[in-house]
Enzyme design. Structure first.
Site, PDB file in Angstrom:
ATOM      1  N   HIS A   1     -13.772  -7.161   0.207  1.00  0.00           N
ATOM      2  CA  HIS A   1     -13.854  -8.156   0.305  1.00  0.00           C
ATOM      3  C   HIS A   1     -14.505  -8.558  -1.033  1.00  0.00           C
ATOM      4  O   HIS A   1     -14.732  -9.576  -1.830  1.00  0.00           O
ATOM      5  CB  HIS A   1     -13.810  -9.041   1.138  1.00  0.00           C
ATOM      6  CG  HIS A   1     -13.617  -8.998   2.495  1.00  0.00           C
ATOM      7  ND1 HIS A   1     -12.535 -10.063   2.503  1.00  0.00           N
ATOM      8  CD2 HIS A   1     -13.923  -8.588   3.811  1.00  0.00           C
ATOM      9  CE1 HIS A   1     -12.536  -9.655   3.841  1.00  0.00           C
ATOM     10  NE2 HIS A   1     -12.971  -8.478   4.336  1.00  0.00           N
TER      11      HIS A   1
ATOM     12  N   ASP B   1      -6.031  -1.596  -1.809  1.00  0.00           N
ATOM     13  CA  ASP B   1      -5.434  -0.982  -0.350  1.00  0.00           C
ATOM     14  C   ASP B   1      -4.041  -0.175  -1.270  1.00  0.00           C
ATOM     15  O   ASP B   1      -4.218   1.060  -1.224  1.00  0.00           O
ATOM     16  CB  ASP B   1      -4.651  -1.494   0.316  1.00  0.00           C
ATOM     17  CG  ASP B   1      -6.143  -2.191   1.400  1.00  0.00           C
ATOM     18  OD1 ASP B   1      -7.067  -2.286   1.186  1.00  0.00           O
ATOM     19  OD2 ASP B   1      -5.794  -2.619   2.343  1.00  0.00           O
TER      20      ASP B   1
HETATM   21  C1  GLA Z   1      -7.887  -5.754   3.390  1.00  0.00           C
HETATM   22  C2  GLA Z   1      -6.550  -6.399   2.000  1.00  0.00           C
HETATM   23  C3  GLA Z   1      -7.408  -5.157   0.435  1.00  0.00           C
HETATM   24  C4  GLA Z   1      -9.460  -5.182   0.553  1.00  0.00           C
HETATM   25  C5  GLA Z   1      -9.778  -5.435   2.161  1.00  0.00           C
HETATM   26  C6  GLA Z   1     -11.217  -5.342   2.732  1.00  0.00           C
HETATM   27  O1  GLA Z   1      -7.789  -4.958   3.300  1.00  0.00           O
HETATM   28  O2  GLA Z   1      -5.587  -5.370   1.859  1.00  0.00           O
HETATM   29  O3  GLA Z   1      -7.084  -6.114  -0.812  1.00  0.00           O
HETATM   30  O4  GLA Z   1      -9.984  -7.234   0.552  1.00  0.00           O
HETATM   31  O5  GLA Z   1      -8.962  -6.272   3.306  1.00  0.00           O
HETATM   32  O6  GLA Z   1     -11.945  -5.401   1.485  1.00  0.00           O
END
Ligand code: GLA
Length: 382
Positions: free
Chosen positions: A32, A169
């Site tokens: 996050h 991601d």
């Molecule tokens: C999800 C979101 C990412 C990131 C994570 C937490 O996977 O897609 O962008 O914020 O949560 O780190």
């Protein structure tokens, strides 16, 4: 998996296509922090999506999900959006390409499948987006650079799937490199590969098999809290705070009375988590896995008690890891279910896995899934 997709593709479309693949991801630390302009430390894994694709001389996409045995057709205009959620990822990628490059796409046929567990926090959706972004860029010779491919996936989530995610991601899924984790500064977008071969340790994911229904709206709420704290800071003597990355604990303390307790805790977690990523990177450079592990436990505490994105099953798995003497353990990804990521000494591995599976089953009636982590390549043509 490839043969299965190929067979489906041939029998449905009576032609042959070209194969592309992309990956899910793990994240060692930095959760996050991406949408707060901070650091993340992900790597692509050996589980991903595989796409078979060929032009079809029409102005339509004909897409088949092998895993769901579901077939959808759609055009490229905004009003052609399919209702099936899996197809919206592909549609979104097409739309985001068109927004950037104009009407450059033509109809195509595609069949795809994957082995990233859905909803387990390993980014199956980013894997799907980046596989298609990569494939369409290649097939239509669009010369979109890799960062923009990742952003196409991220905008797909924002504009077509309702999740205001950060860039981690899709970045990991596109930039992943075998044997390497990647530290990404989500503000400057500078990144550095870190070879990751911890001698005497293994990384393993324990999937709680819990999926939280309201995960995406809760995720968006966390983001709003962070943005709110930044706004209050800007209005109270810190005009340069664009992201929480730009803030420190003293600044947060000075606006303590102007924000809710909840927002205070959310921001505290993010500010501390950004620091932890840097501590972990330094520790890795001296092979100090004890420090890496300590930081992981602190992250878990923060995600559970301050950011509140854990759940009792994940807390339980984290407690077992601690009891077993596992070096580091924490909830991974967006949270509200999914996996813990565990850094385990080789000699403890078997006892830990056995005990975690047994105790979890006793308490929740089903075993967690166990995924040893293999750090692999990101999006590519096969
Ligand atoms: C999800 C979101 C990412 C990131 C994570 C937490 O996977 O897609 O962008 O914020 O949560 O780190």
């Amino acid at each position: 998996m490839k043969e299965r997709i190929e067979e489906c593709f041939k029998s449905r479309f009576a032609t042959e296509g070209v194969f592309y693949a992309s990956a899910g991801r793990i994240n060692l630390i930095g959760e996050h922090t991406d949408y707060n302009g901070g650091f993340v430390f992900p790597g692509a894994i050996d589980k991903g999506m595989m796409v078979d694709i060929a032009l079809n001389s029409t102005d339509k996409v004909r897409a088949y999900s092998v895993d769901l045995d579901s077939y959808v057709e759609f055009g490229f205009n905004e009003e052609d959006a399919p209702s099936e959620s899996w197809a919206r990822y592909i549609f979104g990628v097409c739309r985001e390409i068109i927004k950037r490059c104009g009407n450059v796409l033509k109809g195509f046929d595609t069949a795809f499948a994957g082995d990233v567990p859905l909803g387990a926090g390993m980014s199956s959706s980013a894997a799907l987006e980046s596989a298609f972004a990569f494939a369409l860029n290649d097939i239509f010779n669009l010369s979109i650079d890799k960062f923009e491919l990742a952003k196409i996936g991220q905008s797909t989530e924002h504009n077509y799937c309702g999740v205001k995610c950060g860039i981690m991601d899709q970045f990991a899924s596109v930039f992943g490199k075998e044997g390497n984790l990647i530290r990404l500064d989500c503000r400057s977008m500078e990144y550095k590969y870190f070879p990751f071969h911890p001698q005497g340790y293994r990384l393993v994911l324990l999937d709680s098999v819990v999926k939280h229904e309201l995960a995406s709206s809760a995720y968006n709420k966390r983001r709003e809290s962070c943005e709110n704290v930044c706004r209050v800071m800007r209005e109270n003597g810190y005009p340069r705070v664009e992201f929480l990355r730009d803030a420190d604990m003293a600044m947060l303390g000075s606006i303590r009375e102007k924000i809710s307790d909840e927002d205070y805790l959310r921001a505290k977690y993010v500010i501390e988590e950004t620091e932890r990523v840097l501590t972990v990177c330094e520790a890795l450079e001296r092979d100090d896995y004890e420090t890496v592990g300590k930081m992981m436990y602190l992250t878990h505490y923060g995600m559970s008690k301050e950011y509140e994105v854990s759940c009792q099953e994940l807390d339980f798995l984290n407690d077992i890891a601690k009891e077993c003497g596992v070096t580091g353990s924490r909830v991974m990804g967006g949270g509200f279910g999914g996996c813990t990521i565990n850094l385990v000494k080789d000699e403890l591995y078997d006892t830990f896995i056995e005990k975690a599976c047994r105790l979890y089953k006793e308490k929740y009636g089903r075993s967690p899934k166990v995924y040893p982590v293999v750090i692999s390549n990101g999006a590519r043509k096969l």
